[in-house]
Design an enzyme around this catalytic site. Structure first.
Site, short mmCIF file in Angstrom:
data_model
loop_
_atom_site.label_atom_id
_atom_site.label_comp_id
_atom_site.label_asym_id
_atom_site.label_seq_id
_atom_site.Cartn_x
_atom_site.Cartn_y
_atom_site.Cartn_z
N SER A 61 0.76 -1.21 -0.12
CA SER A 61 -0.15 0.01 -0.04
C SER A 61 0.91 1.26 -0.01
CB SER A 61 -0.83 0.01 1.21
OG SER A 61 -1.78 -0.94 1.10
N HIS A 118 7.50 -3.90 5.08
CA HIS A 118 8.06 -3.02 6.41
C HIS A 118 9.57 -3.02 6.39
CE1 HIS A 118 3.96 -1.93 7.94
NE2 HIS A 118 3.55 -3.35 7.36
N ARG A 147 2.26 -12.31 7.93
CA ARG A 147 1.21 -11.37 7.41
C ARG A 147 1.56 -11.11 5.94
NH1 ARG A 147 -2.69 -6.73 9.93
NH2 ARG A 147 -3.14 -5.51 8.00
N ARG A 183 -0.68 0.02 14.68
CA ARG A 183 -0.71 1.47 14.27
C ARG A 183 -2.05 2.26 14.42
NH1 ARG A 183 -0.82 0.02 7.69
NH2 ARG A 183 -3.19 -0.69 7.41
N ASP A 249 4.69 3.66 9.38
CA ASP A 249 3.39 3.72 9.98
C ASP A 249 3.07 2.75 11.14
OD1 ASP A 249 3.29 2.00 7.95
OD2 ASP A 249 1.14 1.87 7.42
#
EC number: 5.4.2.12
Length: 491
Positions: A61, A118, A147, A183, A249
């Site tokens: 994203s 990430h 994930r 988050r 984030d």
């Protein structure tokens, strides 16, 4: 052609020819069916080199929204950092050197996988080895993924970390990302991860034994309960700490808990002085040194629209709000002139398969309101396909697609009534493939194409392309000349 325009991003809904375990295919979606029959559409690349990621790397994203907003391919942090480490530039990195020189003990914390969303395990290993070269004692604080990679893959990554362990490098703590990388201001989760950093929640088991004990309780990697291991006594004043995630984030909350003087989200053991550094800029309010500062992105979609004195509104629910604001604006936190932002609260549930419609209805109502107000550009994200897809729940993901489809129906109807143009696409796929080749639940993004639909005066066909072609296409619908820095439109 100039029209007021909608840019709709259906997060996590991708294209896949096969129907097996394809939540998008199996959903009842009359609005999509109508668009397939009546609107020009094409396929858009969202992964790998097309968005500045390594070849074959799945999109995500952050990368997707950055590429959409910039209108060009940007070297993403993963690629930029990997190249720097491969070129042995860490030994000359001032933020890194200044941080590790302040203490004999260096704590490294981050997501332990090669998912590349990430973090990357190669970065984790490279930083640890460079610290060791400087004769530091290195404490590794491992965050298990499950994930962006397979739900039970932590033992594979653990072996890679154990291969570098010796008398100077030790595994100190472990935590599932559900806890350490929240988050959504669920600080009761962060508190558990924080306490393990402080030397609480000891387990007598080895790291591999502890992971297996969690599996025995049907706890997968994402949800592994934070714990610390023997011989680790907790973080102490005047030690150094580097968080190795490059995406910001899900790193902000734990770093805030460690470093902020004014912190009231839970009662904590605070430090007089902790020498913190972050891989990339996590928050403008953070005073910490940054190993890899952001490269400035000029002339984004939002900036160009603002330069033409037009109004715009960016709308999403909590889980994707940063993506339609900070990320799509090229890493700019402050809204541009005439830019309105609407945040709809995501539902407070443990996992989104419990409420697959999420807050799509609230997002839709905000979009319809902005259309009736005559806002020139409306950018909206529907989070359902991605956030529910991440749970691995096939039936819930079907419901998620159906919820989005119903909302799109309302928006498309009003767009035609009010003469709005529309470009609809996705930042990446997810829910169109819910199981892997071994029939195990697939919770990560897909490395494939997504649909792109266009409703616009005179637009009869659109080319295949990539996310870097979206911004110039939106500007063309609005009758605005795209800057030379943007790539060509799709029509």
């Amino acid at each position: 052609m100039a029209q007021k325009t909608l840019l709709i991003i259906t997060d996590g809904i991708g294209y896949r020819k096969d129907s097996d375990h394809n939540a998008f295919f199996h959903a009842k979606k009359p609005t999509y069916d109508l668009m397939f029959k009546t609107l020009p559409y094409s396929l858009i690349d969202t992964h790998g080199l097309s968005v500045g990621l390594p070849k074959g790397q799945m999109g995500n994203s952050e990368v997707g929204h950055m590429c959409i907003g910039a209108g060009r391919v940007l070297y993403q942090d993963l690629v930029r950092i990997s190249l720097s480490l491969q070129n042995d530039e860490l030994k000359n990195n001032p933020a890194f050197l200044n941080t590790i020189q302040k203490s004999h003990v260096v704590h490294l914390m981050g997501l332990m996988s090669d998912g590349g969303v990430h973090s990357h395990i190669e970065h984790f290993i490279a930083l640890a080895l460079e610290c060791e070269k400087s004769h530091k004692k290195v404490c590794l604080h491992l965050i298990t993924d499950g994930r962006d990679v397979a739900p039970k893959s932590a033992l594979t990554y653990l072996k890679q970390m154990q291969n570098i362990c010796n008398e100077n490098i030790q595994i100190a703590t472990i935590s599932g990302r559900f806890y350490a990388m929240d988050r959504d201001n669920r600080f009761e989760r962060i508190e558990l991860a924080y306490n393990s950093l402080m030397g609480l929640n000891h387990t007598p088991l080895s790291p591999s034994e502890y992971i297996q004990s969690q599996y025995d309780k049907n706890i997968t990697d994402e949800f592994i309960i934070p714990a610390c291991f023997k011989n680790y006594c907790g973080m102490q004043d005047d030690e150094s700490f580097i968080f190795i995630n490059f995406r910001n984030d899900r790193a902000r909350e734990i770093v805030s808990a460690l470093g902020q003087k004014e912190f009231n989200s839970f009662k904590r053991q605070a430090f007089k002085k902790l020498h913190i550094a972050t891989m990339t800029p996590y928050d403008n309010s953070f005073p910490y040194p940054v190993l890899f500062p952001k490269e400035s992105v000029q002339n984004t979609l939002a900036e160009v629209v603002s330069q033409h004195n037009l109004t715009q509104s960016h709308i999403a629910e909590t889980e994707k709000y940063a993506h339609v604001t900070f990320f799509i604006n090229g890493g700019v936190e402050t809204p541009f002139k005439n830019e309105n932002r609407v945040l709809i609260q995501s539902p407070k549930v443990t996992t989104y398969d419990l409420k697959p419609e999420m807050s799509a209805k609230g997002v839709t109502l905000a979009v319809l309101e902005q259309m009736r107000l005559g806002t020139d550009l409306i950018i909206v994200n529907f989070a359902n396909g991605d956030m529910v897809g991440h749970t691995g729940n096939f039936e819930a993901s079907i419901k998620a697609v159906e919820a989005v489809d119903a909302c799109l129906g309302e928006i498309l109807s009003l767009a035609k009534e009010l003469d709005y143009a529309m470009l609809l696409t996705s930042d990446h796929g997810n829910c169109e493939r819910m199981k892997d080749e071994n029939q195990n639940p697939l919770t990560n993004h897909t490395a494939g194409s997504v649909y792109c639909f266009v409703l616009g005066n005179g637009v009869k066909s659109i080319k295949n392309g990539a996310l870097n072609n979206i911004a110039s296409s939106v500007l063309k619908l609005m009758g605005i000349k795209a800057p030379a820095t943007m790539d060509e439109p799709l029509f």
